[in-house]
Design a protein around this motif. Structure first.
Motif, mmCIF file in Angstrom:
data_model
loop_
_atom_site.group_PDB
_atom_site.id
_atom_site.type_symbol
_atom_site.label_atom_id
_atom_site.label_comp_id
_atom_site.label_asym_id
_atom_site.label_seq_id
_atom_site.Cartn_x
_atom_site.Cartn_y
_atom_site.Cartn_z
ATOM 1 N N CYS A 42 22.438 -16.262 43.879
ATOM 2 C CA CYS A 42 23.466 -17.159 43.341
ATOM 3 C C CYS A 42 23.793 -16.707 41.914
ATOM 4 N N ARG A 43 25.053 -16.365 41.707
ATOM 5 C CA ARG A 43 25.522 -15.850 40.428
ATOM 6 C C ARG A 43 26.146 -16.997 39.645
ATOM 7 N N MET A 44 25.937 -17.031 38.337
ATOM 8 C CA MET A 44 26.649 -18.037 37.524
ATOM 9 C C MET A 44 27.485 -17.306 36.491
ATOM 10 N N PRO A 148 11.107 -4.005 42.817
ATOM 11 C CA PRO A 148 11.450 -3.172 43.975
ATOM 12 C C PRO A 148 12.885 -2.657 43.935
ATOM 13 N N THR A 149 13.797 -3.410 43.309
ATOM 14 C CA THR A 149 15.181 -2.905 43.225
ATOM 15 C C THR A 149 15.196 -1.589 42.443
ATOM 16 N N ALA A 150 14.513 -1.578 41.302
ATOM 17 C CA ALA A 150 14.469 -0.353 40.488
ATOM 18 C C ALA A 150 13.769 0.771 41.254
ATOM 19 N N LEU A 180 21.221 -1.777 30.820
ATOM 20 C CA LEU A 180 19.762 -1.633 30.695
ATOM 21 C C LEU A 180 19.107 -3.001 30.808
ATOM 22 N N GLY A 181 19.479 -3.737 31.821
ATOM 23 C CA GLY A 181 18.901 -5.059 32.038
ATOM 24 C C GLY A 181 17.628 -4.944 32.859
ATOM 25 N N LYS A 182 17.421 -5.932 33.706
ATOM 26 C CA LYS A 182 16.166 -5.990 34.479
ATOM 27 C C LYS A 182 15.963 -4.709 35.289
ATOM 28 N N VAL A 183 17.032 -4.232 35.935
ATOM 29 C CA VAL A 183 16.902 -3.040 36.786
ATOM 30 C C VAL A 183 17.054 -1.761 35.951
ATOM 31 N N GLY A 184 18.146 -1.661 35.183
ATOM 32 C CA GLY A 184 18.467 -0.424 34.464
ATOM 33 C C GLY A 184 17.352 0.016 33.527
ATOM 34 N N THR A 202 24.323 3.137 27.976
ATOM 35 C CA THR A 202 25.223 2.196 27.321
ATOM 36 C C THR A 202 24.865 0.781 27.759
ATOM 37 N N ASP A 203 24.987 -0.150 26.807
ATOM 38 C CA ASP A 203 24.770 -1.569 27.121
ATOM 39 C C ASP A 203 25.433 -2.369 26.025
ATOM 40 N N ILE A 204 25.895 -3.573 26.348
ATOM 41 C CA ILE A 204 26.515 -4.397 25.307
ATOM 42 C C ILE A 204 25.442 -5.141 24.493
ATOM 43 N N PRO A 241 25.090 3.299 37.756
ATOM 44 C CA PRO A 241 25.636 2.001 37.319
ATOM 45 C C PRO A 241 24.658 0.861 37.605
ATOM 46 N N CYS A 242 24.234 0.167 36.567
ATOM 47 C CA CYS A 242 23.291 -0.958 36.728
ATOM 48 C C CYS A 242 23.783 -2.185 35.977
ATOM 49 N N ALA A 243 25.086 -2.379 35.921
ATOM 50 C CA ALA A 243 25.610 -3.593 35.268
ATOM 51 C C ALA A 243 26.573 -4.285 36.238
ATOM 52 N N MET A 244 27.859 -4.278 35.907
ATOM 53 C CA MET A 244 28.810 -5.055 36.724
ATOM 54 C C MET A 244 29.417 -4.229 37.860
ATOM 55 N N GLY A 245 30.101 -4.924 38.765
ATOM 56 C CA GLY A 245 30.746 -4.257 39.900
ATOM 57 C C GLY A 245 32.166 -3.816 39.546
ATOM 58 N N GLY A 263 23.382 3.872 41.958
ATOM 59 C CA GLY A 263 22.969 2.802 41.050
ATOM 60 C C GLY A 263 22.731 1.482 41.755
ATOM 61 N N SER A 264 22.331 0.476 40.964
ATOM 62 C CA SER A 264 21.987 -0.829 41.552
ATOM 63 C C SER A 264 23.142 -1.819 41.570
ATOM 64 N N ALA A 265 24.175 -1.599 40.751
ATOM 65 C CA ALA A 265 25.215 -2.635 40.645
ATOM 66 C C ALA A 265 25.817 -2.933 42.020
ATOM 67 N N ASN A 266 26.034 -4.209 42.297
ATOM 68 C CA ASN A 266 26.666 -4.608 43.560
ATOM 69 C C ASN A 266 28.161 -4.314 43.503
ATOM 70 N N ASN A 267 28.724 -3.881 44.629
ATOM 71 C CA ASN A 267 30.182 -3.668 44.739
ATOM 72 C C ASN A 267 30.737 -2.735 43.665
HETATM 73 N N1 LIG Z 1 17.932 -7.717 39.939
HETATM 74 C C1 LIG Z 1 17.940 -7.260 41.173
HETATM 75 O O1 LIG Z 1 16.908 -7.219 41.828
HETATM 76 C C2 LIG Z 1 19.211 -6.772 41.789
HETATM 77 C C3 LIG Z 1 20.322 -6.486 41.022
HETATM 78 N N2 LIG Z 1 21.450 -5.995 41.620
HETATM 79 C C4 LIG Z 1 22.624 -5.696 40.821
HETATM 80 O O2 LIG Z 1 22.295 -4.740 39.811
HETATM 81 C C5 LIG Z 1 23.041 -5.012 38.621
HETATM 82 C C6 LIG Z 1 22.080 -5.232 37.453
HETATM 83 O O3 LIG Z 1 21.236 -6.311 37.770
HETATM 84 P P1 LIG Z 1 20.142 -6.841 36.733
HETATM 85 O O4 LIG Z 1 19.539 -5.695 36.006
HETATM 86 O O5 LIG Z 1 19.279 -7.769 37.490
HETATM 87 O O6 LIG Z 1 21.083 -7.663 35.758
HETATM 88 P P2 LIG Z 1 20.815 -8.025 34.234
HETATM 89 O O7 LIG Z 1 21.741 -9.161 33.941
HETATM 90 O O8 LIG Z 1 19.355 -8.161 33.953
HETATM 91 O O9 LIG Z 1 21.290 -6.681 33.474
HETATM 92 C C7 LIG Z 1 22.609 -6.297 33.345
HETATM 93 C C8 LIG Z 1 22.709 -5.472 32.056
HETATM 94 O O10 LIG Z 1 24.030 -4.966 31.956
HETATM 95 C C9 LIG Z 1 24.469 -5.149 30.645
HETATM 96 N N3 LIG Z 1 25.924 -5.190 30.639
HETATM 97 C C10 LIG Z 1 26.749 -6.230 30.914
HETATM 98 N N4 LIG Z 1 28.031 -5.871 30.762
HETATM 99 C C11 LIG Z 1 28.010 -4.577 30.396
HETATM 100 C C12 LIG Z 1 29.020 -3.641 30.076
HETATM 101 N N5 LIG Z 1 30.307 -3.973 30.087
HETATM 102 N N6 LIG Z 1 28.651 -2.379 29.748
HETATM 103 C C13 LIG Z 1 27.345 -2.031 29.702
HETATM 104 N N7 LIG Z 1 26.345 -2.886 29.983
HETATM 105 C C14 LIG Z 1 26.676 -4.142 30.313
HETATM 106 C C15 LIG Z 1 23.831 -6.445 30.188
HETATM 107 O O11 LIG Z 1 23.789 -6.539 28.767
HETATM 108 C C16 LIG Z 1 22.435 -6.293 30.807
HETATM 109 O O12 LIG Z 1 21.541 -5.619 29.938
HETATM 110 C C17 LIG Z 1 23.932 -6.214 38.958
HETATM 111 O O13 LIG Z 1 25.179 -5.756 39.444
HETATM 112 C C18 LIG Z 1 23.178 -6.907 40.095
HETATM 113 O O14 LIG Z 1 24.040 -7.667 40.923
HETATM 114 C C19 LIG Z 1 21.517 -5.745 42.968
HETATM 115 C C20 LIG Z 1 20.436 -6.006 43.764
HETATM 116 C C21 LIG Z 1 19.215 -6.587 43.249
#
Ligand SMILES: NC(=O)C1=CN([C@@H]2O[C@H](COP(=O)(O)OP(=O)(O)OC[C@H]3O[C@@H](n4cnc5c(N)ncnc54)[C@H](O)[C@@H]3O)[C@@H](O)[C@H]2O)C=CC1
Ligand SMILES: O=C(O)CCC(=O)C(=O)O
Length: 370
Positions: A42-44, A148-150, A180-184, A202-204, A241-245, A263-267
């Motif tokens: 669930c995304r918010m 496990p995603t990473a 570079l969030g949870k996965v990146g 790159t990350d914001i 790609p590990c941020a937005m779709g 990469g991990s980003a959806n879509n």
């Molecule tokens: N967490 C998981 O287990 C899974 C994640 N995903 C997808 O992987 C992607 C990353 O997920 P998480 O790491 O969990 O999310 P997260 O929210 O922990 O990390 C996302 C990172 O991207 C950065 N970010 C946001 N906008 C940006 C931009 N314009 N340019 C550069 N960086 C930007 C954020 O600052 C944050 O550090 C998402 O698309 C998510 O839907 C897919 C399957 C599972």
């Protein structure tokens, strides 16, 4: 009315959840349950309009159907979005209200975290429904699914290096990571430990950048920080790609200088045709829903009692799935997405009679929590 049904074509059910007392405005989309009950996070997000939110949840839930089929879990595709600012609009009451709507679906939809929500948020929803996954171990969940995603992304990178260079080795290559969030962050760390030659990032979020730079210094890996869209034009072996779709589109694909995208980003593809554009440019594209299935594998496994070893084993299968997709695409002239969709649709058709619509309660093998 006709237009709305046209919009949700291909989906089984779309539920609009409205609770004025708590301010909850959410949409739950169930795409396809032929493999089992729908499962998806669930995304918010503060969507600009209800239409934007609907479009996002429809795309994401369809992606989950294919992700479940590719990962070979007996679940179907679903996803939820809450319209609101995760920094300002969340409250325990709103999340409990969301939990009540999930409960009203009577086991047809299981959910947990996605962008903008955390495992802690769902502890509130868990008070109203058992159909919640991915909360901390102390609440009976399986914990952080980004681990496990990473790991799945790493298997995807190894398979891609094998396809490109004839060897799985991650060492000596350069990688460009967006987000570079949870996965990146975890992927960056593993690549550095594996001996990557150079990492562009790159990350914001400046804190995420600081952390990766510190790690690079400690592990003696060249880390170069680039601003925003510059990440598309760096000279690296693989873009991650590990941020937005929606980031692979006409303009960004034109700029890419990499040999592959994994990469991990959806879509990641703005439209499916962008898979063809990548192929025409000679860039190997690893379908996102294959590569990022590690988290799904963990939360699906949780419903049969969590087992980390089993999750890791199933996540490892991403390596072979991806190689099979590359082979099929090469032999048939299909794009990698078309090849992957082909395998998933075949699996859905062959299993549909066994895990049919509404029948998950009857399945004897697995004790899905209800
Ligand atoms: N967490 C998981 O287990 C899974 C994640 N995903 C997808 O992987 C992607 C990353 O997920 P998480 O790491 O969990 O999310 P997260 O929210 O922990 O990390 C996302 C990172 O991207 C950065 N970010 C946001 N906008 C940006 C931009 N314009 N340019 C550069 N960086 C930007 C954020 O600052 C944050 O550090 C998402 O698309 C998510 O839907 C897919 C399957 C599972
Ligand atoms: O990773 C998760 O917690 C659930 C699966 C999911 O929603 C996804 O893979 O996008």
């Amino acid at each position: 009315m006709v237009q709305m049904f046209e919009k949700i074509r291909g989906h089984e059910q779309v539920v609009f959840c409205n609770d004025e007392e708590t301010g909850l405005k959410a949409i739950i989309a169930i795409h396809n349950t032929s493999l089992g009950p729908a499962l998806g996070g669930c995304r918010m997000q503060p969507y600009a309009s209800v239409d934007d939110a609907l479009e996002d949840v429809l795309r994401l839930s369809r992606g989950m159907t294919y992700k479940c089929a590719a990962a070979d879990v007996d679940f179907g595709g679903g996803k939820a979005v809450i319209i609101g600012d995760p920094e300002k609009d969340k409250s325990p009451e709103l999340l409990r209200s969301f939990g009540q709507f999930v409960e009203s679906l009577n086991g047809r939809f299981y959910t947990g975290t996605d962008m903008g929500t955390t495992p802690e948020d769902f502890i509130h929803a868990l008070k109203e429904t058992n159909c919640i996954v991915g909360v901390d171990e102390v609440y009976g969940g399986s914990g952080d699914s980004s681990v496990p995603t990473a790991q799945g992304v790493i298997y995807g990178l190894q398979a891609t290096n094998r396809e490109l260079y004839g060897s799985d080795e991650l060492v000596g290559k350069s990688y460009a990571i967006q987000g570079l969030g949870k996965v990146g962050a975890k992927v960056a760390e593993q690549l550095m430990l594996a001996g990557a030659k150079k990492i562009f990032v790159t990350d914001i979020n400046p804190l995420a950048i600081d952390d990766v730079q510190t790690l690079g210094k400690r592990l003696n890996v060249d880390v170069e920080v680039v601003e925003g869209e510059e990440i598309y034009s760096v000279e690296a072996d693989i873009f991650i790609p590990c941020a937005m779709g929606g980031i692979l589109h006409d303009t960004s694909i034109d700029q890419l200088k990499v040999k592959a995208v994994v990469g991990s980003a959806n879509n990641q593809l703005l439209h499916e045709e962008h898979g063809r554009m990548l192929k025409d440019r000679g860039i190997l594209y690893a379908p996102d829903y294959i590569v990022n299935a590690g988290g799904l594998i963990q939360v699906a496994d949780e419903l049969y009692e969590p087992n980390k070893e089993r999750v890791l084993r199933q996540t490892k299968a991403i390596y072979n799935s991806l190689l099979n997709v590359y082979l099929k695409a090469e032999e048939s002239g299909l794009t990698t997405v078309e090849a992957s969709n082909y395998f998933c649709e075949q699996r859905m058709r062959s299993r549909a009679k066994r895990n049919s619509f509404f029948s998950h309660m009857k399945r004897p093998k697995w004790a899905v929590r209800v």
